[in-house]
Motif scaffolding. Structure first.
Motif, PDB file in Angstrom:
ATOM      1  N   ALA A 205      41.058  39.514  31.825  1.00 27.14           N
ATOM      2  CA  ALA A 205      42.240  39.719  32.672  1.00 27.14           C
ATOM      3  C   ALA A 205      41.956  40.741  33.765  1.00 27.14           C
ATOM      4  N   LYS A 206      41.202  41.777  33.437  1.00 24.21           N
ATOM      5  CA  LYS A 206      40.837  42.778  34.456  1.00 24.21           C
ATOM      6  C   LYS A 206      40.073  42.118  35.596  1.00 24.21           C
ATOM      7  N   GLU A 207      39.169  41.229  35.245  1.00 22.36           N
ATOM      8  CA  GLU A 207      38.362  40.545  36.256  1.00 22.36           C
ATOM      9  C   GLU A 207      39.244  39.627  37.106  1.00 22.36           C
ATOM     10  N   LYS A 208      40.137  38.901  36.455  1.00 23.51           N
ATOM     11  CA  LYS A 208      40.996  37.939  37.140  1.00 23.51           C
ATOM     12  C   LYS A 208      41.940  38.610  38.149  1.00 23.51           C
ATOM     13  N   TYR A 209      42.441  39.798  37.825  1.00 24.84           N
ATOM     14  CA  TYR A 209      43.439  40.469  38.669  1.00 24.84           C
ATOM     15  C   TYR A 209      42.889  41.652  39.448  1.00 24.84           C
ATOM     16  N   LYS A 210      41.588  41.744  39.547  1.00 23.20           N
ATOM     17  CA  LYS A 210      40.925  42.821  40.287  1.00 23.20           C
ATOM     18  C   LYS A 210      41.198  42.698  41.789  1.00 23.20           C
ATOM     19  N   VAL A 211      41.303  43.848  42.485  1.00 18.26           N
ATOM     20  CA  VAL A 211      41.494  43.802  43.946  1.00 18.26           C
ATOM     21  C   VAL A 211      40.149  43.950  44.652  1.00 18.26           C
TER      22      VAL A 211
ATOM     23  N   TYR B 232      48.596  46.714  36.084  1.00 12.59           N
ATOM     24  CA  TYR B 232      47.208  46.627  36.521  1.00 12.59           C
ATOM     25  C   TYR B 232      47.264  46.002  37.904  1.00 12.59           C
ATOM     26  N   ASN B 233      47.051  46.805  38.946  1.00 12.54           N
ATOM     27  CA  ASN B 233      47.156  46.328  40.337  1.00 12.54           C
ATOM     28  C   ASN B 233      48.483  45.610  40.601  1.00 12.54           C
ATOM     29  N   GLU B 234      49.546  46.180  40.075  1.00 15.84           N
ATOM     30  CA  GLU B 234      50.926  45.694  40.228  1.00 15.84           C
ATOM     31  C   GLU B 234      51.280  44.499  39.353  1.00 15.84           C
ATOM     32  N   TYR B 235      50.350  43.964  38.583  1.00 13.00           N
ATOM     33  CA  TYR B 235      50.643  42.860  37.662  1.00 13.00           C
ATOM     34  C   TYR B 235      51.069  43.414  36.302  1.00 13.00           C
ATOM     35  N   PHE B 236      51.837  42.618  35.569  1.00 13.79           N
ATOM     36  CA  PHE B 236      52.214  42.844  34.174  1.00 13.79           C
ATOM     37  C   PHE B 236      53.340  43.854  33.958  1.00 13.79           C
ATOM     38  N   ARG B 237      53.928  44.410  35.022  1.00 18.02           N
ATOM     39  CA  ARG B 237      55.043  45.350  34.852  1.00 18.02           C
ATOM     40  C   ARG B 237      56.234  44.686  34.161  1.00 18.02           C
ATOM     41  N   ASP B 238      56.361  43.371  34.338  1.00 23.80           N
ATOM     42  CA  ASP B 238      57.526  42.642  33.853  1.00 23.80           C
ATOM     43  C   ASP B 238      57.490  42.341  32.355  1.00 23.80           C
ATOM     44  N   LEU B 239      56.358  42.581  31.691  1.00 29.31           N
ATOM     45  CA  LEU B 239      56.293  42.323  30.246  1.00 29.31           C
ATOM     46  C   LEU B 239      57.252  43.254  29.509  1.00 29.31           C
ATOM     47  N   SER B 240      57.914  42.755  28.493  1.00 29.43           N
ATOM     48  CA  SER B 240      58.865  43.588  27.746  1.00 29.43           C
ATOM     49  C   SER B 240      58.187  44.358  26.613  1.00 29.43           C
ATOM     50  N   HIS B 241      56.890  44.159  26.455  1.00 32.27           N
ATOM     51  CA  HIS B 241      56.127  44.854  25.416  1.00 32.27           C
ATOM     52  C   HIS B 241      54.900  45.510  26.065  1.00 32.27           C
ATOM     53  N   ILE B 242      54.206  46.338  25.305  1.00 31.40           N
ATOM     54  CA  ILE B 242      52.992  47.004  25.789  1.00 31.40           C
ATOM     55  C   ILE B 242      51.799  46.391  25.068  1.00 31.40           C
ATOM     56  N   CYS B 243      50.745  46.089  25.823  1.00 33.44           N
ATOM     57  CA  CYS B 243      49.555  45.514  25.212  1.00 33.44           C
ATOM     58  C   CYS B 243      48.295  46.003  25.925  1.00 33.44           C
ATOM     59  N   ILE B 244      47.159  45.757  25.292  1.00 33.21           N
ATOM     60  CA  ILE B 244      45.861  46.124  25.860  1.00 33.21           C
ATOM     61  C   ILE B 244      45.394  44.994  26.765  1.00 33.21           C
ATOM     62  N   LEU B 245      44.935  45.363  27.961  1.00 31.89           N
ATOM     63  CA  LEU B 245      44.422  44.374  28.910  1.00 31.89           C
ATOM     64  C   LEU B 245      42.944  44.135  28.620  1.00 31.89           C
ATOM     65  N   ASN B 246      42.570  42.863  28.386  1.00 26.28           N
ATOM     66  CA  ASN B 246      41.171  42.574  28.086  1.00 26.28           C
ATOM     67  C   ASN B 246      40.338  42.460  29.365  1.00 26.28           C
ATOM     68  N   ASP B 247      39.027  42.435  29.205  1.00 28.62           N
ATOM     69  CA  ASP B 247      38.107  42.405  30.353  1.00 28.62           C
ATOM     70  C   ASP B 247      38.280  41.161  31.211  1.00 28.62           C
TER      71      ASP B 247
END
Length: 176
Positions: A170-176, A153-168
């Motif tokens: 987190a979307k707000e916090k990492y928005k460009v 999400y905007n280059e964040y979270f690629r490093d997680l070793s698992h897949i998960c749903i991004l909540n609203d």
């Protein structure tokens, strides 16, 4: 990992008689690509007939924040002409509406590859789907914004070793 190994077996079964050019769709597909190729390599080593395999990379961008831009930007497409007459395996992280992949397949067809197959780790169940389905599918997932295992999400979270749903939140916090 079990599903990735199964996909590798299916790909070798279907494409194994030919040299394969594995085309990684960056950036989100790199972890799945690496894991899938590790399994294909292991199958090659434990087989009486090895499949020649080369790799190439292409970058496709169609998102800003969690919204599709409705345009597909392909970076690295000038080398696609090298795929003429080759058996191409496109390795993708996720197919959502299918429009990005349809655009890429259309670009590839202009280069006259011998064969093109698509493997996607994830396919999203969404009413916005164009109806496109990859040749090989790891998992079908709900219509939510996913991150991790190189999905971002905007280059964040690629490093997680698992897949998960991004909540609203987190979307707000990492928005460009």
């Amino acid at each position: 990992m079990d599903r990735t190994e199964r996909l590798a077996r299916d790909i070798i079964r279907d494409m194994g008689g030919h040299h394969i050019v594995a085309l990684c769709v960056l950036k989100g597909g790199y972890k799945f690509f690496a894991d899938l190729l590790d399994y294909i390599k292991a199958l090659n080593q434990n087989s009486d007939k090895s499949v020649p395999l080369t790799v190439d990379f292409i970058r496709v961008k169609s998102y800003c924040n969690d919204k599709s831009t409705n345009s597909v930007k392909v970076i690295g497409g000038d080398e696609l002409s090298n795929l003429s007459g080759k058996n191409v395996l496109i390795v993708e992280d996720i197919v959502e509406t299918g429009r990005t992949m349809q655009t890429l397949l259309s670009l590839l067809s202009e280069c006259n590859p011998k064969m093109v197959k698509v493997v996607s780790l994830l396919v999203k169940r969404t009413p916005r789907s164009s109806g496109y389905r990859p040749d090989y599918i790891g998992f079908e997932v709900p219509d939510a914004f996913l991150v991790g295992y190189a999905l971002d999400y905007n280059e964040y979270f690629r490093d997680l070793s698992h897949i998960c749903i991004l909540n609203d939140q987190a979307k707000e916090k990492y928005k460009v």
